[in-house]
Design a protein around this motif. Structure first.
Motif, PDB file in Angstrom:
ATOM      1  N   MET A 270       0.806  -1.221   0.000  1.00  0.00           N
ATOM      2  CA  MET A 270       0.000   0.000   0.000  1.00  0.00           C
ATOM      3  C   MET A 270       0.839   1.271   0.000  1.00  0.00           C
ATOM      4  SD  MET A 270      -3.145   0.987   2.589  1.00  0.00           S
ATOM      5  CE  MET A 270      -4.166  -0.347   1.950  1.00  0.00           C
ATOM      6  N   TYR A 271       1.930   1.276   0.736  1.00  0.00           N
ATOM      7  CA  TYR A 271       2.733   2.481   0.884  1.00  0.00           C
ATOM      8  C   TYR A 271       4.145   2.348   0.310  1.00  0.00           C
ATOM      9  CZ  TYR A 271      -0.922   3.414   4.341  1.00  0.00           C
ATOM     10  OH  TYR A 271      -2.133   3.589   4.968  1.00  0.00           O
ATOM     11  N   GLY A 272       4.480   1.182  -0.240  1.00  0.00           N
ATOM     12  CA  GLY A 272       5.828   0.939  -0.722  1.00  0.00           C
ATOM     13  C   GLY A 272       6.037   1.381  -2.155  1.00  0.00           C
ATOM     14  N   ARG A 273       7.137   0.980  -2.694  1.00  0.00           N
ATOM     15  CA  ARG A 273       7.503   1.322  -4.064  1.00  0.00           C
ATOM     16  C   ARG A 273       7.042   0.229  -5.014  1.00  0.00           C
ATOM     17  NH1 ARG A 273      13.583   3.783  -2.796  1.00  0.00           N
ATOM     18  NH2 ARG A 273      12.812   5.515  -1.492  1.00  0.00           N
ATOM     19  N   SER A 274       6.744   0.635  -6.233  1.00  0.00           N
ATOM     20  CA  SER A 274       6.119  -0.289  -7.186  1.00  0.00           C
ATOM     21  C   SER A 274       7.103  -1.269  -7.802  1.00  0.00           C
ATOM     22  CB  SER A 274       5.419   0.502  -8.307  1.00  0.00           C
ATOM     23  OG  SER A 274       6.344   1.352  -8.976  1.00  0.00           O
ATOM     24  N   LYS A 275       8.395  -0.961  -7.735  1.00  0.00           N
ATOM     25  CA  LYS A 275       9.357  -1.888  -8.358  1.00  0.00           C
ATOM     26  C   LYS A 275       9.342  -3.223  -7.631  1.00  0.00           C
ATOM     27  CE  LYS A 275      13.342  -0.088  -5.756  1.00  0.00           C
ATOM     28  NZ  LYS A 275      14.662   0.566  -5.887  1.00  0.00           N
ATOM     29  N   GLY A 276       9.796  -4.262  -8.314  1.00  0.00           N
ATOM     30  CA  GLY A 276       9.694  -5.630  -7.844  1.00  0.00           C
ATOM     31  C   GLY A 276       9.902  -5.826  -6.356  1.00  0.00           C
ATOM     32  N   ASN A 277       8.941  -6.430  -5.697  1.00  0.00           N
ATOM     33  CA  ASN A 277       9.028  -6.660  -4.270  1.00  0.00           C
ATOM     34  C   ASN A 277       9.615  -8.035  -3.983  1.00  0.00           C
ATOM     35  OD1 ASN A 277       7.921  -4.190  -3.458  1.00  0.00           O
ATOM     36  ND2 ASN A 277       5.848  -4.941  -3.771  1.00  0.00           N
ATOM     37  N   PRO A 278      10.685  -8.110  -3.196  1.00  0.00           N
ATOM     38  CA  PRO A 278      11.312  -9.401  -2.898  1.00  0.00           C
ATOM     39  C   PRO A 278      10.621 -10.165  -1.779  1.00  0.00           C
ATOM     40  CG  PRO A 278      12.532  -7.647  -1.840  1.00  0.00           C
ATOM     41  CD  PRO A 278      11.412  -6.975  -2.618  1.00  0.00           C
ATOM     42  N   ILE A 279       9.521  -9.618  -1.263  1.00  0.00           N
ATOM     43  CA  ILE A 279       8.829 -10.250  -0.150  1.00  0.00           C
ATOM     44  C   ILE A 279       7.333 -10.035  -0.336  1.00  0.00           C
ATOM     45  CG2 ILE A 279       8.904  -8.221   1.353  1.00  0.00           C
ATOM     46  CD1 ILE A 279       9.527 -10.124   3.671  1.00  0.00           C
ATOM     47  N   ASP A 280       6.528 -11.010   0.075  1.00  0.00           N
ATOM     48  CA  ASP A 280       5.075 -10.942  -0.098  1.00  0.00           C
ATOM     49  C   ASP A 280       4.454 -10.250   1.109  1.00  0.00           C
ATOM     50  OD1 ASP A 280       2.504 -11.255  -0.963  1.00  0.00           O
ATOM     51  OD2 ASP A 280       2.368 -13.379  -0.471  1.00  0.00           O
ATOM     52  N   GLY A 281       4.287  -8.955   1.009  1.00  0.00           N
ATOM     53  CA  GLY A 281       3.839  -8.162   2.141  1.00  0.00           C
ATOM     54  C   GLY A 281       4.997  -7.341   2.682  1.00  0.00           C
ATOM     55  N   GLN A 282       4.702  -6.373   3.569  1.00  0.00           N
ATOM     56  CA  GLN A 282       5.755  -5.487   4.063  1.00  0.00           C
ATOM     57  C   GLN A 282       6.749  -6.233   4.943  1.00  0.00           C
ATOM     58  OE1 GLN A 282       2.452  -4.650   4.484  1.00  0.00           O
ATOM     59  NE2 GLN A 282       1.970  -4.963   6.638  1.00  0.00           N
ATOM     60  N   ALA A 283       7.998  -5.841   4.850  1.00  0.00           N
ATOM     61  CA  ALA A 283       9.067  -6.447   5.650  1.00  0.00           C
ATOM     62  C   ALA A 283       9.008  -5.868   7.053  1.00  0.00           C
ATOM     63  CB  ALA A 283      10.423  -6.195   4.998  1.00  0.00           C
ATOM     64  N   LEU A 284       8.037  -6.340   7.833  1.00  0.00           N
ATOM     65  CA  LEU A 284       7.798  -5.827   9.170  1.00  0.00           C
ATOM     66  C   LEU A 284       7.424  -6.990  10.082  1.00  0.00           C
ATOM     67  CD1 LEU A 284       7.549  -3.278  10.961  1.00  0.00           C
ATOM     68  CD2 LEU A 284       5.137  -3.181  10.299  1.00  0.00           C
ATOM     69  N   HIS A 285       8.117  -7.106  11.191  1.00  0.00           N
ATOM     70  CA  HIS A 285       7.921  -8.239  12.109  1.00  0.00           C
ATOM     71  C   HIS A 285       7.856  -7.748  13.540  1.00  0.00           C
ATOM     72  CE1 HIS A 285       8.171 -12.322  13.651  1.00  0.00           C
ATOM     73  NE2 HIS A 285       9.201 -11.968  14.416  1.00  0.00           N
ATOM     74  N   ALA A 286       6.770  -8.106  14.246  1.00  0.00           N
ATOM     75  CA  ALA A 286       6.624  -7.777  15.667  1.00  0.00           C
ATOM     76  C   ALA A 286       7.430  -8.791  16.464  1.00  0.00           C
ATOM     77  CB  ALA A 286       5.153  -7.798  16.067  1.00  0.00           C
ATOM     78  N   GLY A 287       8.652  -8.425  16.821  1.00  0.00           N
ATOM     79  CA  GLY A 287       9.588  -9.402  17.360  1.00  0.00           C
ATOM     80  C   GLY A 287       9.641  -9.533  18.859  1.00  0.00           C
ATOM     81  N   VAL A 288       9.214  -8.512  19.615  1.00  0.00           N
ATOM     82  CA  VAL A 288       9.262  -8.553  21.074  1.00  0.00           C
ATOM     83  C   VAL A 288       7.934  -8.080  21.649  1.00  0.00           C
ATOM     84  CG1 VAL A 288      10.370  -7.639  23.142  1.00  0.00           C
ATOM     85  CG2 VAL A 288      11.757  -8.206  21.146  1.00  0.00           C
TER      86      VAL A 288
END
Length: 320
Positions: A270-288
């Protein structure tokens, strides 16, 4: 509005359910109420469903019930109170859960990217709630039949730790901690380009994007105070790995703030760049995730390793 201020503070995100409200802007005047609410509501709800809610009085304008063809005026106050789906049966589903911790009060799970947290009208299966209903005998009922046990949410395309309450007492305790900003939540993100500051704060209000009300943006109009703190963990080629903490818990806050400072999340649909995405969805992880146990009063903290897709992304970036 300010962009980045050096800062060492750390804290968490929270999000609360409730009536959804909007103020009509001058450029939106003249639009039909049913179209406006359909494009504004947070969940993916059909226009026909919105029209039914309007007819039933669940949508008001300036406190008054209106018809679906009502034409909005500038500064109108629109409110939607989604009714309890008393006749909707949310079925338990045998969906595998990555359970990090569980007792009689609370369960902490590691949600995979791509899983919706709770059902919404027109989307009643395959969610975390469906999986929890199959696994748990009891869940708190404070948030109604669509969101049993759900105290907070993370986006569908964000992975990581989420807590759910098994009874109302636990739910009230966890919700109070979220409101008081005492729950510890840390995220790991990969963003585009090199972030110059090693750490800092983004202090910028967030409101609806008037050109696309499914989105949010930094704006002074009809917005809410929003603060995000960050710490740079690594710089790889033209990308930056960051730890992010939220002082406030606005919808899409991390994603919007990262775009605002011209470092959008890698893969953000939704908010990223249109060029090829290397991941399916945003690279964001709730880690703690850390909180005070509702019964024992002991502080508990849990950590979740990065998912395979983000680890693969980092491996690729390290070779560049």
């Amino acid at each position: 509005m300010s962009k980045i201020m050096p800062n060492e503070n750390e804290f968490e995100e929270h999000e609360q359910e409730g009536i959804q409200e909007w103020t009509v802007q001058r450029e939106e005047a003249g639009e039909r109420i049913d179209k406006y609410v359909t494009e504004s509501v947070e969940d993916d709800i059909s226009r026909s469903q919105i029209q039914l809610w309007i007819k039933n009085g669940d949508v008001t304008v300036n406190g008054n019930v209106v018809k679906p063809n009502y034409k909005l005026a500038a500064d109108d106050k629109v409110a939607l109170a989604i009714p309890d789906p008393v006749e909707v049966n949310i079925a338990p589903e045998a969906i595998p859960l990555d359970i990090v911790y569980e007792d009689s009060d609370v369960i902490v799970v590691n949600k995979p990217r791509g899983m919706v947290v709770h059902p919404a009208p027109g989307h009643y299966s395959g969610t975390l709630v469906n999986a929890l209903l199959h696994h748990c005998k009891d869940l708190s009922g404070i948030n109604g039949t669509l969101r049993p046990g759900i105290v907070h949410r993370i986006d569908k395309d964000t992975s990581g730790l989420l807590m759910a309450a098994k009874n109302d007492k636990a739910h009230l305790s966890l919700a109070a901690q979220l409101k008081a900003h005492t729950v510890m939540r840390k995220y790991i993100a990969v963003v585009h380009d090199i972030v110059a500051h090693d750490q800092g704060t983004i202090d910028a209000p967030i409101g609806r994007d008037l050109s696309d009300r499914k989105k949010y943006r930094v704006t002074d109009k009809n917005s809410k105070h929003a603060i995000t703190h960050f710490l740079v963990l690594d710089r790889l080629a033209d990308y930056t790995v960051m730890q992010l903490k939220l002082e406030t818990g606005r919808t899409h806050q991390i994603r919007v703030h990262m775009k605002y400072i011209d470092h959008p999340l890698v893969g953000d649909p939704m908010y990223g760049r249109s060029k090829g995405n290397p991941i399916d969805g945003q690279a964001l992880h709730a880690g703690v995730l850390g909180f005070v146990h509702p019964t024992s009063g002991a502080y508990m903290e849990f950590e979740s390793a990065l998912p395979d897709d983000m680890n693969h992304l980092l491996d690729v970036l390290r070779t560049l």
